[in-house]
Design a protein around this motif. Structure first.
Motif, PDB file in Angstrom:
ATOM      1  N   GLU A   1       0.833  -1.208   0.000  1.00 45.53           N
ATOM      2  CA  GLU A   1       0.000   0.000   0.000  1.00 45.53           C
ATOM      3  C   GLU A   1       0.865   1.253   0.000  1.00 45.53           C
ATOM      4  O   GLU A   1       0.564   2.226  -0.705  1.00 45.53           O
ATOM      5  CB  GLU A   1      -0.920   0.000   1.216  1.00 45.53           C
ATOM      6  N   ALA A   2       1.928   1.246   0.799  1.00 41.04           N
ATOM      7  CA  ALA A   2       2.813   2.409   0.873  1.00 41.04           C
ATOM      8  C   ALA A   2       3.473   2.688  -0.478  1.00 41.04           C
ATOM      9  O   ALA A   2       3.772   3.838  -0.811  1.00 41.04           O
ATOM     10  CB  ALA A   2       3.876   2.195   1.946  1.00 41.04           C
ATOM     11  N   LYS A   3       3.676   1.638  -1.255  1.00 45.73           N
ATOM     12  CA  LYS A   3       4.272   1.790  -2.587  1.00 45.73           C
ATOM     13  C   LYS A   3       3.208   2.046  -3.656  1.00 45.73           C
ATOM     14  O   LYS A   3       3.524   2.108  -4.845  1.00 45.73           O
ATOM     15  CB  LYS A   3       5.061   0.529  -2.953  1.00 45.73           C
ATOM     16  N   HIS A   4       1.955   2.190  -3.241  1.00 45.12           N
ATOM     17  CA  HIS A   4       0.833   2.462  -4.149  1.00 45.12           C
ATOM     18  C   HIS A   4       0.669   1.373  -5.201  1.00 45.12           C
ATOM     19  O   HIS A   4       0.329   1.647  -6.360  1.00 45.12           O
ATOM     20  CB  HIS A   4       1.006   3.827  -4.826  1.00 45.12           C
ATOM     21  N   LEU A   5       0.902   0.124  -4.779  1.00 45.83           N
ATOM     22  CA  LEU A   5       0.722  -1.009  -5.670  1.00 45.83           C
ATOM     23  C   LEU A   5      -0.644  -1.660  -5.495  1.00 45.83           C
ATOM     24  O   LEU A   5      -1.160  -2.280  -6.433  1.00 45.83           O
ATOM     25  CB  LEU A   5       1.817  -2.056  -5.429  1.00 45.83           C
ATOM     26  N   ILE A   6      -1.210  -1.546  -4.315  1.00 42.72           N
ATOM     27  CA  ILE A   6      -2.544  -2.091  -4.052  1.00 42.72           C
ATOM     28  C   ILE A   6      -3.357  -1.047  -3.308  1.00 42.72           C
ATOM     29  O   ILE A   6      -2.802  -0.094  -2.743  1.00 42.72           O
ATOM     30  CB  ILE A   6      -2.492  -3.387  -3.215  1.00 42.72           C
ATOM     31  N   GLU A   7      -4.668  -1.235  -3.315  1.00 45.77           N
ATOM     32  CA  GLU A   7      -5.541  -0.366  -2.538  1.00 45.77           C
ATOM     33  C   GLU A   7      -6.768  -1.154  -2.100  1.00 45.77           C
ATOM     34  O   GLU A   7      -7.186  -2.108  -2.759  1.00 45.77           O
ATOM     35  CB  GLU A   7      -5.957   0.870  -3.342  1.00 45.77           C
ATOM     36  N   ARG A   8      -7.304  -0.752  -0.964  1.00 41.49           N
ATOM     37  CA  ARG A   8      -8.509  -1.400  -0.446  1.00 41.49           C
ATOM     38  C   ARG A   8      -9.726  -0.605  -0.903  1.00 41.49           C
ATOM     39  O   ARG A   8      -9.787   0.605  -0.686  1.00 41.49           O
ATOM     40  CB  ARG A   8      -8.443  -1.484   1.070  1.00 41.49           C
ATOM     41  N   ARG A   9     -10.678  -1.284  -1.530  1.00 43.73           N
ATOM     42  CA  ARG A   9     -11.867  -0.619  -2.048  1.00 43.73           C
ATOM     43  C   ARG A   9     -13.107  -1.188  -1.361  1.00 43.73           C
ATOM     44  O   ARG A   9     -13.292  -2.416  -1.350  1.00 43.73           O
ATOM     45  CB  ARG A   9     -11.977  -0.819  -3.561  1.00 43.73           C
ATOM     46  N   PRO A  10     -13.935  -0.325  -0.819  1.00 39.93           N
ATOM     47  CA  PRO A  10     -15.160  -0.807  -0.151  1.00 39.93           C
ATOM     48  C   PRO A  10     -15.986  -1.670  -1.099  1.00 39.93           C
ATOM     49  O   PRO A  10     -16.271  -1.274  -2.231  1.00 39.93           O
ATOM     50  CB  PRO A  10     -15.894   0.488   0.216  1.00 39.93           C
ATOM     51  N   GLY A  11     -16.344  -2.841  -0.631  1.00 39.73           N
ATOM     52  CA  GLY A  11     -17.162  -3.730  -1.436  1.00 39.73           C
ATOM     53  C   GLY A  11     -16.402  -4.574  -2.428  1.00 39.73           C
ATOM     54  O   GLY A  11     -16.954  -5.515  -3.011  1.00 39.73           O
ATOM     55  N   ARG A  12     -15.129  -4.255  -2.660  1.00 39.40           N
ATOM     56  CA  ARG A  12     -14.338  -5.023  -3.622  1.00 39.40           C
ATOM     57  C   ARG A  12     -13.133  -5.695  -2.985  1.00 39.40           C
ATOM     58  O   ARG A  12     -12.485  -6.540  -3.606  1.00 39.40           O
ATOM     59  CB  ARG A  12     -13.857  -4.110  -4.764  1.00 39.40           C
ATOM     60  N   GLY A  13     -12.780  -5.308  -1.789  1.00 40.11           N
ATOM     61  CA  GLY A  13     -11.608  -5.890  -1.144  1.00 40.11           C
ATOM     62  C   GLY A  13     -10.338  -5.193  -1.592  1.00 40.11           C
ATOM     63  O   GLY A  13     -10.331  -3.996  -1.891  1.00 40.11           O
ATOM     64  N   THR A  14      -9.265  -5.941  -1.687  1.00 36.28           N
ATOM     65  CA  THR A  14      -7.955  -5.397  -2.061  1.00 36.28           C
ATOM     66  C   THR A  14      -7.701  -5.651  -3.536  1.00 36.28           C
ATOM     67  O   THR A  14      -7.788  -6.786  -4.008  1.00 36.28           O
ATOM     68  CB  THR A  14      -6.850  -6.047  -1.218  1.00 36.28           C
ATOM     69  N   VAL A  15      -7.382  -4.595  -4.277  1.00 31.02           N
ATOM     70  CA  VAL A  15      -7.136  -4.722  -5.712  1.00 31.02           C
ATOM     71  C   VAL A  15      -5.788  -4.115  -6.068  1.00 31.02           C
ATOM     72  O   VAL A  15      -5.273  -3.237  -5.362  1.00 31.02           O
ATOM     73  CB  VAL A  15      -8.244  -4.023  -6.545  1.00 31.02           C
ATOM     74  N   VAL A  16      -5.227  -4.590  -7.163  1.00 35.02           N
ATOM     75  CA  VAL A  16      -3.990  -4.027  -7.683  1.00 35.02           C
ATOM     76  C   VAL A  16      -4.312  -2.693  -8.343  1.00 35.02           C
ATOM     77  O   VAL A  16      -5.276  -2.578  -9.108  1.00 35.02           O
ATOM     78  CB  VAL A  16      -3.337  -4.981  -8.703  1.00 35.02           C
ATOM     79  N   VAL A  17      -3.529  -1.685  -8.026  1.00 38.77           N
ATOM     80  CA  VAL A  17      -3.793  -0.324  -8.514  1.00 38.77           C
ATOM     81  C   VAL A  17      -3.734  -0.276 -10.041  1.00 38.77           C
ATOM     82  O   VAL A  17      -2.833  -0.853 -10.670  1.00 38.77           O
ATOM     83  CB  VAL A  17      -2.786   0.663  -7.900  1.00 38.77           C
ATOM     84  N   GLU A  18      -4.702   0.403 -10.626  1.00 41.41           N
ATOM     85  CA  GLU A  18      -4.729   0.594 -12.077  1.00 41.41           C
ATOM     86  C   GLU A  18      -3.649   1.591 -12.494  1.00 41.41           C
ATOM     87  O   GLU A  18      -3.172   2.390 -11.689  1.00 41.41           O
ATOM     88  CB  GLU A  18      -6.101   1.147 -12.504  1.00 41.41           C
ATOM     89  N   ARG A  19      -3.268   1.562 -13.765  1.00 44.56           N
ATOM     90  CA  ARG A  19      -2.333   2.555 -14.284  1.00 44.56           C
ATOM     91  C   ARG A  19      -2.955   3.944 -14.185  1.00 44.56           C
ATOM     92  O   ARG A  19      -4.161   4.113 -14.383  1.00 44.56           O
ATOM     93  CB  ARG A  19      -1.979   2.267 -15.743  1.00 44.56           C
ATOM     94  N   THR A  20      -2.132   4.941 -13.915  1.00 45.76           N
ATOM     95  CA  THR A  20      -2.617   6.310 -13.874  1.00 45.76           C
ATOM     96  C   THR A  20      -2.846   6.823 -15.290  1.00 45.76           C
ATOM     97  O   THR A  20      -2.385   6.233 -16.273  1.00 45.76           O
ATOM     98  CB  THR A  20      -1.607   7.222 -13.169  1.00 45.76           C
ATOM     99  N   ASP A  21      -3.551   7.943 -15.391  1.00 47.55           N
ATOM    100  CA  ASP A  21      -3.752   8.559 -16.711  1.00 47.55           C
ATOM    101  C   ASP A  21      -2.424   8.904 -17.359  1.00 47.55           C
ATOM    102  O   ASP A  21      -2.257   8.763 -18.578  1.00 47.55           O
ATOM    103  CB  ASP A  21      -4.601   9.826 -16.561  1.00 47.55           C
ATOM    104  N   ALA A  22      -1.462   9.352 -16.549  1.00 45.67           N
ATOM    105  CA  ALA A  22      -0.148   9.713 -17.086  1.00 45.67           C
ATOM    106  C   ALA A  22       0.566   8.485 -17.647  1.00 45.67           C
ATOM    107  O   ALA A  22       1.192   8.554 -18.721  1.00 45.67           O
ATOM    108  CB  ALA A  22       0.698  10.373 -16.001  1.00 45.67           C
TER     109      ALA A  22
END
Length: 232
Positions: free
Chosen positions: A64-85
């Motif tokens: 999480e600190a490396k912004h590789l995963i995030e916790r989403r309500p109702g979805r659990g833990t997911v791998v972070v999507e690519r940014t717009d950049a």
């Protein structure tokens, strides 16, 4: 969406949270666990990896600190999507690039990436890099040697902690793949690759940014000279 399957841990010689963080980060970095994938529940993941939930939480905190995963309500833990950049940068990619131009770009970018990796690499990052080096033996066949080479440089970029640089690295790696494949067809080329990686790793492990930049520049120069020699 069903959670993605996570392969088991195979190495536990060091701190288990570090080993676990390294294992999961490598899966994400290499695309075996893709952006947007949902991880199994904490209970299920801890059970499948044979670790305690406290150990798992410690490893997940690093991701999480490396912004590789995030916790989403109702979805659990997911791998972070690519940014717009990142997506915009990928949109600039084209399969048709002059090999000389791509190699020149690589020689400009990768030493700086190695310097940042030396400054920012965590114990988990170092463990990932050591894992690749352990697999890089003199007896490797060309295809396996190229695979280790590609993964090593990708994990150096991952250790730099900048997703735009990781994206740029992946693009340049694709553009230079034919040349890199050729460099692994000879025993000398495979030896040169391994020795260069060992020097880069030593500098990153020492957190010596200047030394890491120099080691990467020397490594890429050695590869360029080797390819020029075989071409001649």
């Amino acid at each position: 969406m069903a959670p993605v399957e996570i392969p088991p841990l195979t190495r536990r010689a060091e701190s288990t949270p570090v080993v676990l963080a390294a294992h999961l980060e490598r899966l994400i970095a290499t695309g075996q666990v893709a952006a947007g994938d949902r991880l199994p529940s904490e209970r299920a993941l801890a059970a499948s990896l044979s670790v305690s939930r406290a150990t798992l939480r410690e490893a997940m905190h690093e991701l999480e600190a490396k912004h590789l995963i995030e916790r989403r309500p109702g979805r659990g833990t997911v791998v972070v999507e690519r940014t717009d950049a990142e997506r915009a940068l990928l949109d600039l990619s084209s399969p048709a690039r002059e090999a000389r131009d791509a190699a020149e770009l690589r020689e400009i970018v990768e030493p700086s990436v190695a310097g940042l990796a030396a400054q920012r690499a965590t114990p988990a990052n170092l463990l990932q890099l050591r894992g690749v080096l352990d697999r890089t033996t003199p007896r490797l066949r060309p295809a396996a040697s190229l695979e280790c080479d590609t993964e090593f440089h990708l994990l150096v970029a991952q250790a730099a902690g900048n997703p735009l640089l990781t994206t740029l690295h992946s693009m340049v790696a694709e553009w230079t793949m034919d040349v890199r494949r050729h460099s692994h067809t000879t025993a000398e080329g495979r030896r040169t690759s391994r020795e260069g990686h060992l020097a880069i790793y030593a500098a990153i492990e020492a957190h010596d940014a200047a030394r890491a930049r120099a080691a990467m520049a020397e490594h890429l120069g050695d590869v360029r000279r080797l390819i020029a020699g075989t071409a001649g």
